[in-house]
Write a protein that holds these residues in place. Structure first.
Motif, PDB file in Angstrom:
ATOM      1  N   LYS A  27       2.803   0.672  -0.326  1.00  0.00           N
ATOM      2  CA  LYS A  27       3.734  -0.450  -0.480  1.00  0.00           C
ATOM      3  C   LYS A  27       3.923  -1.178   0.853  1.00  0.00           C
ATOM      4  CE  LYS A  27       8.107   0.442  -0.532  1.00  0.00           C
ATOM      5  NZ  LYS A  27       9.440   0.985  -0.903  1.00  0.00           N
ATOM      6  N   MET A  28       3.827  -0.404   1.945  1.00  0.00           N
ATOM      7  CA  MET A  28       3.981  -0.984   3.283  1.00  0.00           C
ATOM      8  C   MET A  28       2.660  -1.503   3.857  1.00  0.00           C
ATOM      9  SD  MET A  28       6.506   1.971   4.833  1.00  0.00           S
ATOM     10  CE  MET A  28       6.834   1.122   6.400  1.00  0.00           C
ATOM     11  N   GLY A  29       1.573  -1.380   3.071  1.00  0.00           N
ATOM     12  CA  GLY A  29       0.280  -1.855   3.536  1.00  0.00           C
ATOM     13  C   GLY A  29      -0.436  -0.906   4.469  1.00  0.00           C
ATOM     14  N   ILE A  30      -0.087   0.373   4.424  1.00  0.00           N
ATOM     15  CA  ILE A  30      -0.669   1.371   5.323  1.00  0.00           C
ATOM     16  C   ILE A  30      -1.664   2.237   4.556  1.00  0.00           C
ATOM     17  CG2 ILE A  30      -0.179   3.332   6.835  1.00  0.00           C
ATOM     18  CD1 ILE A  30       2.630   2.153   7.231  1.00  0.00           C
ATOM     19  N   GLU A  31      -2.855   2.440   5.108  1.00  0.00           N
ATOM     20  CA  GLU A  31      -3.859   3.297   4.492  1.00  0.00           C
ATOM     21  C   GLU A  31      -3.450   4.766   4.594  1.00  0.00           C
ATOM     22  OE1 GLU A  31      -8.172   2.462   5.058  1.00  0.00           O
ATOM     23  OE2 GLU A  31      -7.428   1.038   6.566  1.00  0.00           O
ATOM     24  N   CYS A  32      -3.945   5.562   3.638  1.00  0.00           N
ATOM     25  CA  CYS A  32      -3.576   6.978   3.607  1.00  0.00           C
ATOM     26  C   CYS A  32      -4.803   7.864   3.477  1.00  0.00           C
ATOM     27  CB  CYS A  32      -2.644   7.260   2.433  1.00  0.00           C
ATOM     28  SG  CYS A  32      -1.021   6.512   2.618  1.00  0.00           S
ATOM     29  N   VAL A  33      -4.746   8.985   4.193  1.00  0.00           N
ATOM     30  CA  VAL A  33      -5.792  10.002   4.146  1.00  0.00           C
ATOM     31  C   VAL A  33      -5.186  11.259   3.536  1.00  0.00           C
ATOM     32  CG1 VAL A  33      -7.402  11.406   5.492  1.00  0.00           C
ATOM     33  CG2 VAL A  33      -6.864   9.056   6.216  1.00  0.00           C
ATOM     34  N   ALA A  64      -5.066   8.652  -2.758  1.00  0.00           N
ATOM     35  CA  ALA A  64      -5.261   8.273  -1.346  1.00  0.00           C
ATOM     36  C   ALA A  64      -6.468   7.348  -1.197  1.00  0.00           C
ATOM     37  CB  ALA A  64      -5.450   9.529  -0.497  1.00  0.00           C
ATOM     38  N   ASP A  65      -6.535   6.674  -0.057  1.00  0.00           N
ATOM     39  CA  ASP A  65      -7.679   5.801   0.227  1.00  0.00           C
ATOM     40  C   ASP A  65      -8.931   6.616   0.524  1.00  0.00           C
ATOM     41  OD1 ASP A  65      -6.367   3.021   0.355  1.00  0.00           O
ATOM     42  OD2 ASP A  65      -5.066   4.261   1.599  1.00  0.00           O
TER      43      ASP A  65
END
Length: 664
Positions: A27-33, A49-50
């Motif tokens: 939602k905040m535009g941050i990628e996730c691992v 996750a991305d």
């Protein structure tokens, strides 16, 4: 303007908390691992996750607790921040320090704060110096058994022995009298050493009717500290929370502010930053005592989010990014009341032992602003032996406690899981308990009301047997309709049609080794069921997994799911598991009777012969329609038609003679 530093977050966790963090980060535009063990290869957090990286074997010690491997993956994936979630490494000071050493932002408190609160005895010393109230006890370094025994005698029984490095209810013993102290001390130390590699303990006065009230605190790098009100977590089993709520019922505004300020004082005393929870024991007289501080996000944080409208994970990320808290204390809203119920794979009939296995069906209550479900599991996933058996968290909100509690009961009744045992029905029973409704709460609530909350395995009621029988008949009808080879052949249809006598279907259902035999007779527009030495008239229809049923004029709806002849029926918060022992309809035996009679009421839709016709055995004679199914009546022998008694369009009663044959 602060230059935001976090652009990619590795979540060093799994399950629902990993999914929950990923949703906010996205939602905040941050990628996730994501990271995953062998057991979590196909887990939902991996799919959400991305990108995801394999981290080791199924046991936590071989995967989610491998601190250096997590750091290595963060660097390989170019993640410049790690969110530890809760559990695993979330309160591990060495891991937080490892992140700092590798220039990775740890989305959590400073290492010193984790270390200060990691030892219960050290934490209590710090809080004593800060003026935070504590329960009378001994928190020192002298661990000689005789010395500890003397301290307990001085405090007065009952006392609580607690591992200083403990958590999750492990390494805790209640001692009722002096003669039991040394035995329970040894037991507590053994468990503490096994669980935490540390057998140091502290001794405290044991309050007989305390409530467990915790305060959510937040602090930033700009010397701002706030509290986001309190949660009541008194309903516990083995020191594990079962249902949490916010705000705490019956707490005055004055007491709320007082506890909130003490919690902020505790956070300041250790230079706290980020999200933390200060836990208190609240006594009957309104006094409260510091218990411990959890230096992480809590499982029950959603109830705080529901009453404030704030996203605590977003606040965590912003604080880690160096931003100031978005709201001052006076600006933080508080509206209504919220509950969280933890849905576990466990067997309430067997001392709540964890259950494992595949979830073959999972239907959630409808989610909206009043109802939220946090989960990392969907139908088809499995609950593993390697991790906590929590399936989901059900969170509800409404304008006041009574309305929110009604929401909770309704949502639990709509929460359906099949494939393994769960505590859903127990939670519904708890939410319906008079003492819980009246908010007569303390940490011994479940023990006090154990008999009221016992759930016997539900016996199969008449309406459930009727529903199961109707389901079998309707399903078979659907199979017949789609699979029949000859539209005029009851032999291919397997409809249960019997020549010249009442058409019926024998159904056998099993539950817990007990057999239930039901005879289903076809009637015009309904079935007549015989069981329990009674007759029941039932009709209805299937709409996907909903069965709409009319039983002797009483209409109701049940949900059901079947797999491999195992039928699970849901009604309210209860469920029944039945085995369909024999799902074959009654065999189509030929009858020796000379003439043909209607075995059920129906309508003649086609007459295929006339008087004087010579017919062969098995030749179609009349086609009838009953219960929205066509049934073809065939000759049971070589014969000559004497008279056809009904024509197309005629209504026929059960047992009516249809065709007569000439005498041989």
């Amino acid at each position: 303007m602060v230059n935001l530093k976090i652009n990619k977050i590795l979540i060093a966790n799994r399950g629902e908390i990993a999914c929950r963090i990923i949703r906010t980060a996205h939602k905040m535009g941050i990628e996730c691992v994501a990271v995953y063990s062998d057991a979590d290869k196909n887990a939902q957090h991996v799919k959400l996750a991305d990108e995801a990286w394999h981290i080791g074997g199924p046991a936590a010690k071989d995967s989610y607790l491998k601190a250096q491997k997590i750091i290595d993956i963060a660097k390989k994936s170019n993640a410049n921040a790690i969110h530890p979630g809760y559990g695993f490494l979330s309160e591990n000071a060495q891991f937080a320090n490892l992140c700092t050493q590798n220039q990775i932002i740890f989305i959590g408190p400073p290492v010193a704060a984790i270390e200060a609160m990691g030892s219960k005895s050290e934490a209590k010393e710090i809080m004593t110096n800060a003026g935070v109230p504590l329960v009378e006890g001994y928190h020192g370094d002298n661990q000689a058994p005789d010395f500890l025994h003397q301290q307990a005698d001085n405090i007065g029984y009952p006392v609580l022995i607690k591992a200083t490095a403990g958590g999750g209810g492990k390494g805790m013993r209640v001692v009722e009298k002096s003669s039991e102290f040394l035995e329970l001390l040894n037991s507590c130390k053994r468990e503490s050493l096994s669980s935490f590699s540390d057998d140091k303990v502290l001794i405290e006065k044991y309050l007989t009717k305390p409530r467990h009230i915790e305060i959510q605190v937040f602090a930033d790098n700009h010397d701002n500290q706030v509290h986001l009100f309190e949660r009541d977590c008194s309903v516990q089993r083995r020191h594990q929370k079962v249902i949490e709520e916010a705000p705490a019922p019956g707490l005055s505004e004055e007491k709320r502010q007082q506890m909130g300020q003490v919690a902020i004082t505790a956070a300041k005393a250790i230079g706290y930053r980020g999200a933390g929870t200060v836990e208190f024991l609240y006594d009957e007289d309104g006094s409260f005592y510091f218990m411990e501080m959890n230096t992480r996000l809590q499982v029950e944080h959603p109830v705080t989010e529901m009453i404030t409208g704030l996203d605590l994970v977003e606040w965590q990320i912003n604080v880690a990014n160096g931003l100031p808290l978005p709201l001052a204390q006076a600006e933080i809203p508080r509206h209504g009341h919220a509950f969280e119920a933890r849905i576990y794979a466990e067997d309430p009939q067997n001392d709540f032992l964890p259950a494992t296995g595949k979830i073959i069906h999972m239907s959630l209550p409808r989610c909206h602003q009043n109802v939220r479900v946090d989960s990392g599991i969907i139908a088809g996933d499995s609950v593993s032996v390697f991790y906590d058996p929590m399936i989901a968290k059900l969170i509800v909100w409404d304008n006041d406690r009574s309305a929110a509690l009604a929401r909770l009961r309704g949502a639990l009744a709509d929460f359906q899981i099949a494939g393994l045992s769960t505590n859903i029905e127990f939670l519904h029973q708890l939410a319906s308990n008079d003492a819980f409704i009246e908010a007569d709460l303390d940490t011994h609530f479940l023990e006090k009301h154990e008999e009221e909350l016992i759930i016997d395995k539900p016996s199969v009621t008449e309406d459930i047997l009727a529903a199961a029988s109707l389901y079998v008949m309707l399903k078979q009808a659907a199979i017949n309709e789609s699979d029949r080879l000859d539209p005029y052949s009851p032999w291919q249809e397997k409809s249960g049609w019997r020549l010249n006598e009442d058409n019926h279907h024998q159904i056998e259902l099993l539950q817990n080794g007990q057999s239930y035999l039901i005879t289903a007779h076809f009637r015009q527009h309904h079935f007549l069921l015989e069981f329990n030495q009674r007759e029941y008239h039932v009709r209805g229809y299937l709409d996907e997994q909903k069965l709409f049923i009319d039983l002797d004029g009483h209409q109701s709806v049940v949900n059901l799911v079947e797999q491999n002849n195992q039928l699970v029926i849901f009604k309210g918060a209860s469920q029944w598991q039945l085995e369909i022992k024999d799902n074959r309809l009654f065999s189509l035996e030929q009858d020796a009777q000379a003439n043909l009679t209607a075995p059920m009421p129906g309508t003649v839709i086609e007459v295929l012969v006339a008087a004087g016709d010579q017919v062969e055995e098995g030749q179609p004679l009349i086609v009838m329609e009953a219960m929205k199914m066509e049934h073809t009546i065939k000759a049971h022998k070589v014969a000559v038609i004497d008279e056809v008694l009904y024509q197309e369009g005629d209504l026929v009663d059960e047992g009516a003679e249809l065709i007569t044959f000439e005498e041989e």
